[in-house]
Structure formats: C-alpha cells, structure tokens
Design a protein around this motif. Structure first.
Motif, PDB file in Angstrom:
ATOM      1  N   GLU A  11     -12.563  24.924  26.104  1.00  0.00           N
ATOM      2  CA  GLU A  11     -11.357  24.907  26.934  1.00  0.00           C
ATOM      3  C   GLU A  11     -11.352  26.075  27.917  1.00  0.00           C
ATOM      4  OE1 GLU A  11      -7.756  22.928  24.340  1.00  0.00           O
ATOM      5  OE2 GLU A  11      -8.143  25.063  24.067  1.00  0.00           O
ATOM      6  N   GLN A  12     -12.079  27.133  27.605  1.00  0.00           N
ATOM      7  CA  GLN A  12     -12.063  28.350  28.425  1.00  0.00           C
ATOM      8  C   GLN A  12     -13.252  28.461  29.376  1.00  0.00           C
ATOM      9  OE1 GLN A  12     -11.331  31.856  26.073  1.00  0.00           O
ATOM     10  NE2 GLN A  12      -9.852  30.794  24.797  1.00  0.00           N
ATOM     11  N   LEU A  13     -14.128  27.474  29.370  1.00  0.00           N
ATOM     12  CA  LEU A  13     -15.357  27.535  30.165  1.00  0.00           C
ATOM     13  C   LEU A  13     -15.154  26.916  31.544  1.00  0.00           C
ATOM     14  CD1 LEU A  13     -18.381  28.331  30.114  1.00  0.00           C
ATOM     15  CD2 LEU A  13     -18.836  26.068  29.168  1.00  0.00           C
ATOM     16  N   GLN A  14     -15.488  27.676  32.580  1.00  0.00           N
ATOM     17  CA  GLN A  14     -15.412  27.171  33.949  1.00  0.00           C
ATOM     18  C   GLN A  14     -16.229  25.892  34.081  1.00  0.00           C
ATOM     19  OE1 GLN A  14     -16.927  30.074  36.677  1.00  0.00           O
ATOM     20  NE2 GLN A  14     -15.115  31.358  36.587  1.00  0.00           N
TER      21      GLN A  14
ATOM     22  N   ASN B 200     -13.479  20.342  32.582  1.00  0.00           N
ATOM     23  CA  ASN B 200     -12.160  19.860  33.002  1.00  0.00           C
ATOM     24  C   ASN B 200     -11.299  19.389  31.839  1.00  0.00           C
ATOM     25  OD1 ASN B 200     -13.148  20.319  35.556  1.00  0.00           O
ATOM     26  ND2 ASN B 200     -13.577  18.171  35.970  1.00  0.00           N
ATOM     27  N   ALA B 201     -11.924  18.886  30.782  1.00  0.00           N
ATOM     28  CA  ALA B 201     -11.175  18.367  29.635  1.00  0.00           C
ATOM     29  C   ALA B 201     -12.038  18.481  28.389  1.00  0.00           C
ATOM     30  CB  ALA B 201     -10.778  16.915  29.867  1.00  0.00           C
ATOM     31  N   VAL B 202     -11.377  18.738  27.264  1.00  0.00           N
ATOM     32  CA  VAL B 202     -12.039  18.818  25.962  1.00  0.00           C
ATOM     33  C   VAL B 202     -11.205  18.017  24.985  1.00  0.00           C
ATOM     34  CG1 VAL B 202     -12.894  20.327  24.134  1.00  0.00           C
ATOM     35  CG2 VAL B 202     -12.792  21.181  26.476  1.00  0.00           C
ATOM     36  N   GLU B 203     -11.847  17.122  24.253  1.00  0.00           N
ATOM     37  CA  GLU B 203     -11.123  16.327  23.255  1.00  0.00           C
ATOM     38  C   GLU B 203     -11.892  16.336  21.945  1.00  0.00           C
ATOM     39  OE1 GLU B 203      -8.763  12.107  22.819  1.00  0.00           O
ATOM     40  OE2 GLU B 203     -10.251  12.288  24.402  1.00  0.00           O
TER      41      GLU B 203
ATOM     42  N   ARG C  83      -5.529  18.297  18.132  1.00  0.00           N
ATOM     43  CA  ARG C  83      -5.730  18.645  19.535  1.00  0.00           C
ATOM     44  C   ARG C  83      -5.168  20.029  19.857  1.00  0.00           C
ATOM     45  NH1 ARG C  83      -3.782  12.823  20.801  1.00  0.00           N
ATOM     46  NH2 ARG C  83      -5.561  11.722  19.919  1.00  0.00           N
ATOM     47  N   GLN C  84      -5.977  20.819  20.570  1.00  0.00           N
ATOM     48  CA  GLN C  84      -5.612  22.184  20.961  1.00  0.00           C
ATOM     49  C   GLN C  84      -5.112  22.987  19.755  1.00  0.00           C
ATOM     50  OE1 GLN C  84      -3.061  20.470  23.656  1.00  0.00           O
ATOM     51  NE2 GLN C  84      -4.686  20.046  25.091  1.00  0.00           N
ATOM     52  N   TYR C  85      -5.788  22.817  18.647  1.00  0.00           N
ATOM     53  CA  TYR C  85      -5.341  23.418  17.394  1.00  0.00           C
ATOM     54  C   TYR C  85      -5.263  24.941  17.487  1.00  0.00           C
ATOM     55  CZ  TYR C  85      -4.518  24.011  12.450  1.00  0.00           C
ATOM     56  OH  TYR C  85      -3.942  24.339  11.256  1.00  0.00           O
ATOM     57  N   TYR C  86      -6.312  25.548  17.981  1.00  0.00           N
ATOM     58  CA  TYR C  86      -6.313  27.011  18.065  1.00  0.00           C
ATOM     59  C   TYR C  86      -5.203  27.514  18.981  1.00  0.00           C
ATOM     60  CZ  TYR C  86      -7.702  31.814  18.819  1.00  0.00           C
ATOM     61  OH  TYR C  86      -7.699  33.174  18.903  1.00  0.00           O
TER      62      TYR C  86
ATOM     63  N   VAL D 132     -16.725  17.480  19.800  1.00  0.00           N
ATOM     64  CA  VAL D 132     -15.885  17.612  20.986  1.00  0.00           C
ATOM     65  C   VAL D 132     -16.562  16.833  22.099  1.00  0.00           C
ATOM     66  CG1 VAL D 132     -14.738  19.786  20.448  1.00  0.00           C
ATOM     67  CG2 VAL D 132     -16.927  19.822  21.653  1.00  0.00           C
ATOM     68  N   GLN D 133     -15.734  16.146  22.858  1.00  0.00           N
ATOM     69  CA  GLN D 133     -16.242  15.439  24.025  1.00  0.00           C
ATOM     70  C   GLN D 133     -15.678  16.151  25.254  1.00  0.00           C
ATOM     71  OE1 GLN D 133     -15.718  10.988  25.036  1.00  0.00           O
ATOM     72  NE2 GLN D 133     -17.745  11.285  24.155  1.00  0.00           N
ATOM     73  N   LEU D 134     -16.588  16.586  26.115  1.00  0.00           N
ATOM     74  CA  LEU D 134     -16.234  17.361  27.302  1.00  0.00           C
ATOM     75  C   LEU D 134     -16.372  16.501  28.548  1.00  0.00           C
ATOM     76  CD1 LEU D 134     -18.569  20.416  26.614  1.00  0.00           C
ATOM     77  CD2 LEU D 134     -16.313  20.016  25.652  1.00  0.00           C
ATOM     78  N   GLN D 135     -15.467  16.706  29.480  1.00  0.00           N
ATOM     79  CA  GLN D 135     -15.598  16.172  30.829  1.00  0.00           C
ATOM     80  C   GLN D 135     -15.861  17.404  31.698  1.00  0.00           C
ATOM     81  OE1 GLN D 135     -15.575  12.806  31.207  1.00  0.00           O
ATOM     82  NE2 GLN D 135     -15.232  12.814  28.987  1.00  0.00           N
ATOM     83  N   PHE D 136     -17.003  17.416  32.384  1.00  0.00           N
ATOM     84  CA  PHE D 136     -17.364  18.599  33.161  1.00  0.00           C
ATOM     85  C   PHE D 136     -17.855  18.225  34.551  1.00  0.00           C
ATOM     86  CE2 PHE D 136     -21.320  17.312  31.202  1.00  0.00           C
ATOM     87  CZ  PHE D 136     -22.320  17.659  32.099  1.00  0.00           C
ATOM     88  N   ASP D 137     -17.744  19.190  35.442  1.00  0.00           N
ATOM     89  CA  ASP D 137     -18.161  19.021  36.827  1.00  0.00           C
ATOM     90  C   ASP D 137     -19.530  19.672  36.999  1.00  0.00           C
ATOM     91  OD1 ASP D 137     -18.588  19.056  39.551  1.00  0.00           O
ATOM     92  OD2 ASP D 137     -16.607  19.847  40.056  1.00  0.00           O
TER      93      ASP D 137
END
Length: 177
Positions: free
Chosen positions: A20-23, A26-29, A144-147, A56-61
């Motif tokens: 979630e903190q990585l440039q 765009n989305a983490v699930e 989701r977004q547990y931490y 985790v499934q990431l959507q990234f650019d």
C-alpha cells in the motif's frame, strides 16, 4: 496500462501493509489463490485443506514501477527460504509463491530467483514457487487494510511493524508521499 501482480509470502496483512505504501502500486487486495475450493473462506484456507495461499493482488503502473522492482521488494519483506511458513505462521497457506499473469512475468521471476541464488543472497535455498495465476478470491472485508485499521493489535506490532520498518529502510526512495 495497469498490470496485475499476485504474491504469496506469509500472512496477507503483512504484504498488504507494505505494498500500500509503494509508489506505482495503485491498489492492493488481500485474498486467496492456488487451491481447488471455489469461494474459499478464511477458515477453509487456514485449515490447510483448501490448497489456497494467502495472497495480495496488486494493480500497478509499469511506467512508475517495474514488475522486477515489485519482486525485489517481495524478496526483502519475507523469507523465501522457508517452506510453508513465515515466522510462527505455518501451513501451506503461508507458502512463498509468485503467481504470474504472463510469460514475461514468469521469466522475470525465474531470472530474479536465479540471480539471488547465484549471488547467495540467502543462507538457504529459495523455495518460492513460480506458478500461473489462477482464480483470485477476495478475502473477507474484515481482512482489508487490516494493519491500517488495527496498528496497535499485537500481531501488527510484533510482526507487521518490523516488516514495514525494514521495507521503509530498504526502499525509502520508493515510498508514496
């Protein structure tokens, strides 16, 4: 064009908190992948009988971050040398796996593992599976977004916070503002 990456490296709460903190991400699930049971529940996955891993499934650019860079973070924030466990979390649901979404992703993953092996980056052999992505099953809403929602919870303080600190120290230039 946005791409997808799916990773298993122990508890999905840990991976989610980092990515979630990585440039460029765009989305983490959080969810489940790699098993035979349709619509698995957390309880079924934790039983070890469904065959799924927590992922985790990431959507990234890819214009902002490469798939290789996403994997470089992955190999820093978990132990890819322990079979079916991360720390005290044990079972096949906690295995280390890269679920690739294209032949190019598979090649990048295998090449990076070979480079890390050749460089002896770890004291033991890397056991991370590199397998084709299967159906992604989203985790229940309470995961989701547990931490972010429970930073003072014991597991978050003892397990996730140190992983986040290691990530921030290693990738300080890649953090979102």
């Amino acid at each position: 064009m946005i791409e997808t990456a799916t990773l298993a490296g122990g508890c999905f709460w840990c991976l989610e908190a980092v990515y979630e903190q990585l440039q460029g991400v765009n989305a983490v699930e959080s969810g489940y992948m790699g098993g035979a049971l349709a619509r698995p529940s957390y309880e079924a996955v934790c039983s070890g009988e469904s065959g799924h891993a927590e992922v985790v499934q990431l959507q990234f650019d890819p214009a902002q971050i490469s798939y290789r860079e996403i994997l470089e973070v992955f190999f820093v924030i978990h132990d890819p040398t322990t079979l079916n466990r991360q720390g005290n979390d044990r079972g096949t649901q906690y295995r280390s796996a890269i679920f690739y979404h294209s032949p190019e992703q598979a090649a990048v993953a295998r090449r990076l593992i070979a480079e890390l092996t050749e460089a002896r980056a770890f004291d033991r052999p890397i056991v991370t599976e590199v397998v084709a992505a299967q159906t992604f099953w989203p985790a229940e809403a309470y995961h989701r977004q547990y931490y972010r929602r429970h930073p003072e919870q014991g597991y978050c303080r003892v397990v996730i916070a140190p992983k986040l600190a290691k990530f921030r120290a290693s990738f300080s230039g890649r953090l979102k503002n």
